[in-house]
Motif scaffolding. Structure first.
Motif, PDB file in Angstrom:
ATOM      1  N   TYR A   1     124.185-129.248  -8.066  1.00  0.00           N
ATOM      2  CA  TYR A   1     124.075-130.663  -8.400  1.00  0.00           C
ATOM      3  C   TYR A   1     124.202-130.875  -9.907  1.00  0.00           C
ATOM      4  O   TYR A   1     124.735-131.895 -10.361  1.00  0.00           O
ATOM      5  CB  TYR A   1     122.752-131.228  -7.899  1.00  0.00           C
ATOM      6  CG  TYR A   1     122.557-131.092  -6.403  1.00  0.00           C
ATOM      7  CD1 TYR A   1     123.633-130.821  -5.549  1.00  0.00           C
ATOM      8  CD2 TYR A   1     121.294-131.208  -5.821  1.00  0.00           C
ATOM      9  CE1 TYR A   1     123.456-130.687  -4.184  1.00  0.00           C
ATOM     10  CE2 TYR A   1     121.115-131.083  -4.450  1.00  0.00           C
ATOM     11  CZ  TYR A   1     122.189-130.813  -3.636  1.00  0.00           C
ATOM     12  OH  TYR A   1     122.026-130.672  -2.281  1.00  0.00           O
ATOM     13  N   THR A   2     123.725-129.913 -10.690  1.00  0.00           N
ATOM     14  CA  THR A   2     123.874-129.987 -12.141  1.00  0.00           C
ATOM     15  C   THR A   2     125.337-129.844 -12.534  1.00  0.00           C
ATOM     16  O   THR A   2     125.836-130.577 -13.397  1.00  0.00           O
ATOM     17  CB  THR A   2     123.032-128.886 -12.819  1.00  0.00           C
ATOM     18  OG1 THR A   2     121.673-129.008 -12.409  1.00  0.00           O
ATOM     19  CG2 THR A   2     123.104-128.990 -14.329  1.00  0.00           C
ATOM     20  N   MET A   3     126.050-128.908 -11.905  1.00  0.00           N
ATOM     21  CA  MET A   3     127.481-128.749 -12.181  1.00  0.00           C
ATOM     22  C   MET A   3     128.256-130.008 -11.819  1.00  0.00           C
ATOM     23  O   MET A   3     129.157-130.430 -12.541  1.00  0.00           O
ATOM     24  CB  MET A   3     128.043-127.558 -11.395  1.00  0.00           C
ATOM     25  CG  MET A   3     127.673-126.195 -11.924  1.00  0.00           C
ATOM     26  SD  MET A   3     128.686-124.877 -11.178  1.00  0.00           S
ATOM     27  CE  MET A   3     128.150-124.933  -9.466  1.00  0.00           C
ATOM     28  N   ALA A   4     127.911-130.608 -10.673  1.00  0.00           N
ATOM     29  CA  ALA A   4     128.656-131.772 -10.190  1.00  0.00           C
ATOM     30  C   ALA A   4     128.554-132.946 -11.152  1.00  0.00           C
ATOM     31  O   ALA A   4     129.499-133.738 -11.281  1.00  0.00           O
ATOM     32  CB  ALA A   4     128.151-132.183  -8.810  1.00  0.00           C
ATOM     33  N   ARG A   5     127.430-133.077 -11.837  1.00  0.00           N
ATOM     34  CA  ARG A   5     127.256-134.199 -12.768  1.00  0.00           C
ATOM     35  C   ARG A   5     128.028-134.001 -14.064  1.00  0.00           C
ATOM     36  O   ARG A   5     128.186-134.936 -14.855  1.00  0.00           O
ATOM     37  CB  ARG A   5     125.767-134.412 -13.068  1.00  0.00           C
ATOM     38  CG  ARG A   5     125.040-135.184 -11.971  1.00  0.00           C
ATOM     39  CD  ARG A   5     123.628-135.521 -12.376  1.00  0.00           C
ATOM     40  NE  ARG A   5     122.753-134.364 -12.315  1.00  0.00           N
ATOM     41  CZ  ARG A   5     122.046-134.036 -11.233  1.00  0.00           C
ATOM     42  NH1 ARG A   5     122.121-134.762 -10.139  1.00  0.00           N
ATOM     43  NH2 ARG A   5     121.266-132.976 -11.249  1.00  0.00           N
ATOM     44  N   GLY A   6     128.504-132.789 -14.317  1.00  0.00           N
ATOM     45  CA  GLY A   6     129.260-132.526 -15.532  1.00  0.00           C
ATOM     46  C   GLY A   6     128.341-132.327 -16.719  1.00  0.00           C
ATOM     47  O   GLY A   6     127.138-132.124 -16.588  1.00  0.00           O
ATOM     48  N   GLY A   7     128.911-132.373 -17.899  1.00  0.00           N
ATOM     49  CA  GLY A   7     128.131-132.108 -19.103  1.00  0.00           C
ATOM     50  C   GLY A   7     128.262-130.658 -19.516  1.00  0.00           C
ATOM     51  O   GLY A   7     128.670-129.788 -18.739  1.00  0.00           O
ATOM     52  N   ASP A   8     127.888-130.385 -20.742  1.00  0.00           N
ATOM     53  CA  ASP A   8     128.039-129.033 -21.278  1.00  0.00           C
ATOM     54  C   ASP A   8     126.895-128.113 -20.886  1.00  0.00           C
ATOM     55  O   ASP A   8     127.049-126.894 -20.849  1.00  0.00           O
ATOM     56  CB  ASP A   8     128.146-129.088 -22.808  1.00  0.00           C
ATOM     57  CG  ASP A   8     129.415-129.786 -23.265  1.00  0.00           C
ATOM     58  OD1 ASP A   8     130.436-129.685 -22.545  1.00  0.00           O
ATOM     59  OD2 ASP A   8     129.382-130.443 -24.327  1.00  0.00           O
ATOM     60  N   ALA A   9     125.715-128.670 -20.616  1.00  0.00           N
ATOM     61  CA  ALA A   9     124.549-127.838 -20.318  1.00  0.00           C
ATOM     62  C   ALA A   9     124.612-127.332 -18.880  1.00  0.00           C
ATOM     63  O   ALA A   9     124.872-128.090 -17.949  1.00  0.00           O
ATOM     64  CB  ALA A   9     123.272-128.636 -20.539  1.00  0.00           C
ATOM     65  N   GLN A  10     124.375-126.041 -18.717  1.00  0.00           N
ATOM     66  CA  GLN A  10     124.362-125.455 -17.382  1.00  0.00           C
ATOM     67  C   GLN A  10     123.520-124.186 -17.424  1.00  0.00           C
ATOM     68  O   GLN A  10     123.560-123.448 -18.401  1.00  0.00           O
ATOM     69  CB  GLN A  10     125.783-125.117 -16.922  1.00  0.00           C
ATOM     70  CG  GLN A  10     125.874-124.599 -15.494  1.00  0.00           C
ATOM     71  CD  GLN A  10     125.285-125.579 -14.488  1.00  0.00           C
ATOM     72  OE1 GLN A  10     125.697-126.724 -14.407  1.00  0.00           O
ATOM     73  NE2 GLN A  10     124.278-125.124 -13.747  1.00  0.00           N
ATOM     74  N   PHE A  11     122.760-123.940 -16.358  1.00  0.00           N
ATOM     75  CA  PHE A  11     121.989-122.705 -16.290  1.00  0.00           C
ATOM     76  C   PHE A  11     122.606-121.773 -15.255  1.00  0.00           C
ATOM     77  O   PHE A  11     123.346-122.199 -14.360  1.00  0.00           O
ATOM     78  CB  PHE A  11     120.518-122.984 -15.944  1.00  0.00           C
ATOM     79  CG  PHE A  11     120.302-123.674 -14.618  1.00  0.00           C
ATOM     80  CD1 PHE A  11     120.109-122.928 -13.452  1.00  0.00           C
ATOM     81  CD2 PHE A  11     120.271-125.053 -14.536  1.00  0.00           C
ATOM     82  CE1 PHE A  11     119.902-123.558 -12.238  1.00  0.00           C
ATOM     83  CE2 PHE A  11     120.054-125.699 -13.324  1.00  0.00           C
ATOM     84  CZ  PHE A  11     119.877-124.949 -12.162  1.00  0.00           C
ATOM     85  N   ARG A  12     122.329-120.496 -15.410  1.00  0.00           N
ATOM     86  CA  ARG A  12     122.757-119.488 -14.436  1.00  0.00           C
ATOM     87  C   ARG A  12     121.560-119.104 -13.574  1.00  0.00           C
ATOM     88  O   ARG A  12     120.414-119.348 -13.943  1.00  0.00           O
ATOM     89  CB  ARG A  12     123.318-118.263 -15.155  1.00  0.00           C
ATOM     90  CG  ARG A  12     124.593-118.554 -15.950  1.00  0.00           C
ATOM     91  CD  ARG A  12     125.122-117.306 -16.627  1.00  0.00           C
ATOM     92  NE  ARG A  12     124.206-116.839 -17.665  1.00  0.00           N
ATOM     93  CZ  ARG A  12     123.990-115.562 -17.974  1.00  0.00           C
ATOM     94  NH1 ARG A  12     124.593-114.606 -17.289  1.00  0.00           N
ATOM     95  NH2 ARG A  12     123.164-115.243 -18.938  1.00  0.00           N
ATOM     96  N   ILE A  13     121.834-118.497 -12.414  1.00  0.00           N
ATOM     97  CA  ILE A  13     120.748-118.062 -11.541  1.00  0.00           C
ATOM     98  C   ILE A  13     120.956-116.601 -11.145  1.00  0.00           C
ATOM     99  O   ILE A  13     122.094-116.134 -11.035  1.00  0.00           O
ATOM    100  CB  ILE A  13     120.631-118.933 -10.270  1.00  0.00           C
ATOM    101  CG1 ILE A  13     121.885-118.804  -9.401  1.00  0.00           C
ATOM    102  CG2 ILE A  13     120.372-120.381 -10.628  1.00  0.00           C
ATOM    103  CD1 ILE A  13     121.750-119.474  -8.042  1.00  0.00           C
ATOM    104  N   PRO A  14     119.865-115.881 -10.921  1.00  0.00           N
ATOM    105  CA  PRO A  14     119.999-114.534 -10.366  1.00  0.00           C
ATOM    106  C   PRO A  14     120.255-114.631  -8.864  1.00  0.00           C
ATOM    107  O   PRO A  14     119.990-115.655  -8.234  1.00  0.00           O
ATOM    108  CB  PRO A  14     118.636-113.903 -10.658  1.00  0.00           C
ATOM    109  CG  PRO A  14     117.693-115.058 -10.686  1.00  0.00           C
ATOM    110  CD  PRO A  14     118.474-116.231 -11.225  1.00  0.00           C
ATOM    111  N   ALA A  15     120.793-113.558  -8.308  1.00  0.00           N
ATOM    112  CA  ALA A  15     121.027-113.479  -6.861  1.00  0.00           C
ATOM    113  C   ALA A  15     121.937-114.624  -6.408  1.00  0.00           C
ATOM    114  O   ALA A  15     122.786-115.096  -7.147  1.00  0.00           O
ATOM    115  CB  ALA A  15     119.698-113.466  -6.102  1.00  0.00           C
ATOM    116  N   GLY A  16     121.778-115.082  -5.161  1.00  0.00           N
ATOM    117  CA  GLY A  16     122.633-116.121  -4.596  1.00  0.00           C
ATOM    118  C   GLY A  16     123.075-115.748  -3.196  1.00  0.00           C
ATOM    119  O   GLY A  16     122.854-114.620  -2.722  1.00  0.00           O
TER     120      GLY A  16
END
Length: 638
Positions: A508-523
């Motif tokens: 949902y953060t990626m979909a909104r756009g913008g330069d800020a983004q976090f990564r996650i472990p696993a998946g």
């Protein structure tokens, strides 16, 4: 090409060159009146297909931001992530086939996953403005409707005269138990329209002239198909190749065989050049890219058809409402056969009747269809016979020869059934077309038989349930106060195949756009197993290799297990946090599991014992992670 005026079916007494089963047959010039009638039938079929698709997907449309398909919560979350990655990809021009946003710090080879790049890019504007939840529901609805409609057009163009006959075949395929079961989370496997378009153009290859044009167009379609559903494209290529081989070499006369084979081979050569050039990068990533693996992470013997399932009824169908459904599928998403005894019997009888009434040219087509259907039926049964829910390990089947063959080793046998369903749809349309042109009694009899065979397997709407809403902590961007640029953060538990909330918050953060983004472990993805090797490549598995700390979180969330935490556990947690480069952990008010909420209270108790008291931030609890420092001072002995 004029889809408004399909080539007519011929009577068995007509010349072979007039038979639309021959792909070299030219379409007749259509009169305006007949074109208008054809377009009216096309419009009616499109509306019926769309209405049926909305009916099946109605649960998602009632509340797209809260509802999720109940039988496959995780795959919907995974595809929503893929759709959101399309926005991120276009904004940052990243590698479309590899990402480190998941499975930090190693990353994920997206070329070996169901990344559906075509959908992700084409629907990126919708994802950005409406959210991946709406994009998922939109694509799923259009896939089901489009599959029925494209196969209706396919049948009208190549095999039948009657629009109603084509409609029966299109609706059978587009809303077959197999496609509807895959609607529980799979955007790739509901893309039957893609297979229909590719098959359409394959049948144009033997026609006279336009060899280069046909090859170029087919190459472009294969490129599109690979980025929609690579595994389905493989099945389509295998089925089309087998069909054309039987069709070409069954034609009477050596000269006709040479001419047809020559035209096909030239066009396929052009297709190989075009598709090979356009797909060189994704194919390299798939076969030789970073984090390459073999297999699928799923057991082929388990994901194989039960022999009885073909004549059984699906659980989510009209027959299932009366308790006639059978629970013989690996899971609700892979219930790909379940055609029911009436339909199977009708198709078998139809083949016999059509064979007796057909011209030699039409028999060539029927023979090719029968060979393809039988071959894929045998493949769908897997490497060992399954009967009434039990595996007979001493009965090897055809697929045992292909288990270790490249491409076959990355496919699940149960999915080959979808090709059998396509053959059933074609034969049913041919049967209807043959008898609808006869007297009223014949039309009525065949119509009643078809409806009686299809009615029991008519689908019910997809089951849905509510999932955790997006935390305000994520939606407001407050999370940026706890993570440095491209830092690693996760919600609890870490994303796995039965808990994808952390992927959803990132999506949902990626979909909104913008330069800020976090990564996650696993998946939730397919990746390599660390310690099992076959040759020089690692064996595939679902998700990241387990680490001790994420197993603690998983057991607490899934089963409520909260063990006594020792200093050894805390030391191991520091090692795991350092490996992930983790900066923050947060726990929302709700946590979604595969069948409903996970055990949030157990997660809270475990994490507090492991890391100390959390910080309340808006609607979540947050634990800051300081690398190398134990946030809890414990002096007791282990």
């Amino acid at each position: 090409m004029t889809i408004a005026a399909p080539a007519p079916m011929t009577d068995p007494t007509t010349r072979d060159s007039d038979d639309p089963a021959d792909p070299t047959t030219r379409e007749p010039e259509a009169r305006p009146a007949s074109m208008w009638r054809a377009w009216k039938s096309h419009l009616a079929m499109a509306l019926v297909s769309l209405a049926a698709a909305v009916y099946v997907c109605q649960g998602l449309w009632r509340a797209p931001y809260r509802h999720v398909v109940a039988d496959n919560v995780s795959d919907q979350g995974q595809f929503e992530w893929m759709m959101s990655y399309g926005v991120y990809l276009l904004q940052h021009m990243n590698n479309p086939f590899f990402t480190t946003l998941l499975n930090a710090p190693r990353g994920v080879n997206l070329a070996m996953n169901t990344s559906s790049t075509f959908y992700a890019v084409v629907f990126a504007p919708l994802t950005h403005f409406a959210g991946p939840q709406v994009t998922f529901a939109t694509i799923l609805t259009l896939n089901l409707a489009g599959s029925a409609f494209v196969w209706y057009l396919f049948l009208r163009r190549w095999l039948v005269r009657s629009g109603l006959a084509a409609a029966f075949g299109g609706l059978l395929f587009g809303f077959s138990p197999g496609l509807v079961s895959h609607a529980n989370g799979h955007l790739n496997w509901t893309s039957g329209w893609m297979v229909g378009i590719v098959a359409w153009w394959v049948l144009k290859l033997p026609e006279k002239g336009h060899r280069v044009r046909n090859g170029v167009v087919l190459g472009l379609l294969c490129t599109m198909g690979f980025s929609v559903a690579a595994e389905a494209l493989f099945f389509c290529a295998l089925a089309c190749g087998l069909f054309l081989g039987v069709w070409v070499f069954s034609k009477p006369g050596l000269r006709a065989v040479k001419e047809s084979a020559g035209r096909v081979l030239v066009s396929l050569g052009v297709t190989a050049v075009v598709a090979g050039a356009l797909l060189s990068w994704p194919l390299y990533m798939h076969f030789n890219g970073p984090l390459k693996f073999t297999g699928t992470g799923f057991k082929m013997r388990f994901y194989s058809e039960d022999l009885v399932s073909y004549v059984a009824f699906p659980l989510r169908s009209v027959a299932g409402l009366f308790g006639w459904g059978a629970d013989l599928a690996p899971n609700a998403t892979e219930a790909t056969s379940f055609l029911g005894a009436p339909l199977v019997l009708l198709v078998v009888v139809a083949l016999g009747l059509l064979w007796k009434r057909s011209s030699p040219e039409r028999r060539v087509t029927l023979r090719a269809l029968a060979v393809v259907g039988l071959f894929f039926f045998l493949l769908s049964l897997g490497p060992r016979l399954r009967f009434m829910g039990e595996e007979h390990s001493d009965t090897p089947l055809l697929y045992a020869l292909f288990v270790d063959v490249p491409l076959f080793d990355s496919a699940l046998p149960v999915r080959y059934t979808l090709v059998v369903v396509a053959i059933f749809a074609i034969v049913l349309a041919l049967l209807a077309d043959e008898f609808f042109k006869r007297g009223p009694l014949a039309r009525l009899t065949v119509g009643v038989l078809i409806v009686a065979a299809l009615a029991p397997i008519a689908p019910l709407p997809l089951r849905t349930l509510e999932r955790a809403p997006e935390p305000e902590f994520i939606a407001s961007g407050k999370w940026q106060d706890y993570v440095t640029g491209d830092g690693v953060m996760t919600s609890l538990p870490l994303s796995i195949d039965v808990a994808v909330d952390s992927m959803r918050w990132q999506a949902y953060t990626m979909a909104r756009g913008g330069d800020a983004q976090f990564r996650i472990p696993a998946g939730y993805f397919l990746g390599p197993q660390d310690y099992l090797e076959t040759g020089r490549h690692l064996v595939g598995r679902v998700g990241a290799p387990d680490r001790p700390t994420d197993k603690l979180f998983y057991r607490a969330a899934r089963w409520g297990q909260v063990p006594r935490i020792t200093n050894l556990d805390r030391a191991q947690a520091r090692i795991d946090f350092r490996y992930w480069k983790l900066q923050a952990i947060f726990l929302p008010a709700e946590v979604t599991g595969p069948k409903g909420p996970l055990n949030r209270d157990a997660l809270l108790r475990l994490t507090t014992d492991l890391l100390g008291e959390p910080e309340q931030v808006q609607d979540v609890l947050v634990w800051r992670i300081t690398p190398g420092v134990d946030p809890v001072d414990r002096t007791e002995e282990d």
